[in-house]
Design an enzyme around this catalytic site. Structure first.
Site, PDB file in Angstrom:
ATOM      1  N   ASP A  22       0.861  -1.187   0.000  1.00 54.03           N
ATOM      2  CA  ASP A  22       0.000   0.000   0.000  1.00 54.03           C
ATOM      3  C   ASP A  22       0.895   1.235   0.000  1.00 54.03           C
ATOM      4  O   ASP A  22       1.663   1.458   0.934  1.00 54.03           O
ATOM      5  CB  ASP A  22      -0.904  -0.044   1.242  1.00 54.03           C
ATOM      6  CG  ASP A  22      -2.009   1.012   1.220  1.00 54.03           C
ATOM      7  OD1 ASP A  22      -1.916   1.979   0.446  1.00 54.03           O
ATOM      8  OD2 ASP A  22      -2.964   0.858   2.004  1.00 54.03           O
ATOM      9  N   ASP A  44      -3.187   7.409  -3.274  1.00 54.16           N
ATOM     10  CA  ASP A  44      -3.117   6.282  -2.340  1.00 54.16           C
ATOM     11  C   ASP A  44      -3.572   5.045  -3.116  1.00 54.16           C
ATOM     12  O   ASP A  44      -4.698   5.023  -3.636  1.00 54.16           O
ATOM     13  CB  ASP A  44      -4.052   6.596  -1.156  1.00 54.16           C
ATOM     14  CG  ASP A  44      -3.983   5.584  -0.028  1.00 54.16           C
ATOM     15  OD1 ASP A  44      -3.263   4.583  -0.153  1.00 54.16           O
ATOM     16  OD2 ASP A  44      -4.688   5.817   0.984  1.00 54.16           O
ATOM     17  N   HIS A  72     -11.435   6.233   2.390  1.00 54.10           N
ATOM     18  CA  HIS A  72     -11.447   7.536   3.043  1.00 54.10           C
ATOM     19  C   HIS A  72     -11.367   8.660   2.027  1.00 54.10           C
ATOM     20  O   HIS A  72     -10.811   8.493   0.949  1.00 54.10           O
ATOM     21  CB  HIS A  72     -10.263   7.633   4.012  1.00 54.10           C
ATOM     22  CG  HIS A  72      -8.966   7.107   3.429  1.00 54.10           C
ATOM     23  ND1 HIS A  72      -8.007   7.919   2.924  1.00 54.10           N
ATOM     24  CD2 HIS A  72      -8.523   5.850   3.221  1.00 54.10           C
ATOM     25  CE1 HIS A  72      -7.012   7.182   2.462  1.00 54.10           C
ATOM     26  NE2 HIS A  72      -7.291   5.916   2.613  1.00 54.10           N
ATOM     27  N   HIS A  95      -7.425  11.564   5.813  1.00 50.07           N
ATOM     28  CA  HIS A  95      -8.756  11.126   6.235  1.00 50.07           C
ATOM     29  C   HIS A  95      -9.691  12.318   6.283  1.00 50.07           C
ATOM     30  O   HIS A  95     -10.105  12.772   7.348  1.00 50.07           O
ATOM     31  CB  HIS A  95      -8.696  10.391   7.572  1.00 50.07           C
ATOM     32  CG  HIS A  95      -8.046   9.056   7.426  1.00 50.07           C
ATOM     33  ND1 HIS A  95      -8.735   7.931   7.040  1.00 50.07           N
ATOM     34  CD2 HIS A  95      -6.753   8.672   7.535  1.00 50.07           C
ATOM     35  CE1 HIS A  95      -7.905   6.915   6.943  1.00 50.07           C
ATOM     36  NE2 HIS A  95      -6.687   7.328   7.237  1.00 50.07           N
ATOM     37  N   GLU A 112     -10.701   1.228  -0.752  1.00 46.06           N
ATOM     38  CA  GLU A 112      -9.790   0.104  -0.530  1.00 46.06           C
ATOM     39  C   GLU A 112     -10.497  -1.098   0.078  1.00 46.06           C
ATOM     40  O   GLU A 112     -10.465  -1.296   1.283  1.00 46.06           O
ATOM     41  CB  GLU A 112      -8.577   0.524   0.307  1.00 46.06           C
ATOM     42  CG  GLU A 112      -8.861   1.348   1.550  1.00 46.06           C
ATOM     43  CD  GLU A 112      -7.563   1.790   2.230  1.00 46.06           C
ATOM     44  OE1 GLU A 112      -6.595   1.015   2.246  1.00 46.06           O
ATOM     45  OE2 GLU A 112      -7.534   2.910   2.755  1.00 46.06           O
ATOM     46  N   GLU A 130      -6.651  -1.047  -3.970  1.00 47.35           N
ATOM     47  CA  GLU A 130      -6.991   0.352  -3.692  1.00 47.35           C
ATOM     48  C   GLU A 130      -6.646   1.252  -4.864  1.00 47.35           C
ATOM     49  O   GLU A 130      -5.599   1.103  -5.489  1.00 47.35           O
ATOM     50  CB  GLU A 130      -6.233   0.848  -2.450  1.00 47.35           C
ATOM     51  CG  GLU A 130      -6.542   2.298  -2.079  1.00 47.35           C
ATOM     52  CD  GLU A 130      -5.882   2.752  -0.792  1.00 47.35           C
ATOM     53  OE1 GLU A 130      -4.857   2.147  -0.389  1.00 47.35           O
ATOM     54  OE2 GLU A 130      -6.373   3.723  -0.183  1.00 47.35           O
TER      55      GLU A 130
HETATM   56 CO    CO Z   1      -5.870   4.380   1.773  1.00 43.36          CO
END
Ligand code: CO
Length: 291
Positions: A85, A96, A155, A163, A188, A276
């Protein structure tokens, strides 16, 4: 959203996609975890971006928040299921993205989280609620015979903020905030052969600064120096040099200067997969930045 900001999100996404392919390609039987992590993190800087958090590499029943420890001697072994990740940013605009590398025979489990991510992306458009996206994820994972991880979520993202806004659950929940054009989301899905809930291990490799307090201990000062450079984003214990780092970390957690992110695991012997992408919500759907 201004064009320049969209460009930064797209460029960060392109770099993240390229670096993630490199990192995932280094996950091979017998290869060193530490070398893989350092090589991947170095490539982010070589590409002109910065890390939005330490490269997360989580094994088997661990779902998230593991990374190489200082001097880590772990290697990848046959049978391992490895989540990689990666978060990078350009001027605070974050991409991300994560993939799962299968060194065993977990293809259906890997496919479950990947298909759930595709299903979620197809659902994204203004007006859709986070709960509806979660329902699409849950449906796809259960269709393939696995469980979604209920207490891990996607998020919203904002500048230097991992976040922002509402979470995107991996299960169907009632309601939740409706998406709006211009929102940036990281979705994700996690699929598991285990219980579908993760809990915290003792092991902590990743921290984030949540308040500012002066520290006298030299190791605490070095830690806060690393935290300051991360600009409120998470950092790794491995990034702090010198001795007595453990004592400094413990002190800063006790004084609520740092928030620890323990490794999150499902039950022993289970396997967890993850996929993700980051996307920008558009008028009629979304633009995936990390493909
Ligand atoms: Co993430």
């Amino acid at each position: 959203m201004k064009d320049e900001i969209i460009d930064l999100y797209m460029d960060a996404g392109g770099i993240a996609a390229k670096v993630l392919r490199h990192g995932a390609g280094m996950v091979k039987e017998g290869a060193s975890l530490l070398e893989m992590v350092e090589s991947t993190e170095t490539m982010v800087r070589d590409e002109g971006a910065l890390l939005a958090f330490p490269l997360n590499v989580s094994f088997n029943e661990d779902a998230a928040h593991d990374t190489a420890a200082p001097g880590d001697t772990r290697t990848f072994a046959r049978g391992d299921l490895v989540k990689v990740d990666l978060g990078v940013h350009l001027d605070g605009y974050i991409a991300d993205t994560a993939v799962t590398v299968d060194l065993g025979d977990h293809a259906p489990l890997v496919e479950a989280s990947r298909a759930a991510l595709d299903a979620a992306i197809r659902t994204v458009r203004p007006g859709v609620t986070a709960g509806e996206i979660g329902a699409a994820i849950q449906r796809e994972i259960e269709l393939q015979g696995f469980r979604p991880v209920a207490n891990l979520t996607g998020h919203g993202l904002d500048r230097y903020d991992l976040h922002a806004g509402s979470n995107i659950p991996n299960i169907g929940i009632a309601g939740g905030a409706a998406l709006e054009e211009g929102m940036v989301l990281a979705i994700e899905p996690f699929a598991t052969t285990g219980s579908g809930r993760v809990s915290e291990r003792q092991r902590v490799e990743i921290y984030r600064q949540i308040s500012t307090k002066p520290a006298r201990l030299p190791s605490a000062r070095r830690i806060l120096d690393v935290a300051r450079k991360a600009r409120g984003l998470p950092f790794a214990r491995r990034w702090v040099g010198g001795d007595r780092v453990e004592i400094g970390l413990a002190m800063l957690v006790r004084s609520r200067t740092l928030h620890p992110y323990p490794v999150l695991h499902d039950v022993a012997g289970s396997f967890v997969s993850q996929a993700e992408h980051t996307m920008i919500v558009t008028a009629d759907g979304c633009m995936v930045t990390t493909r």
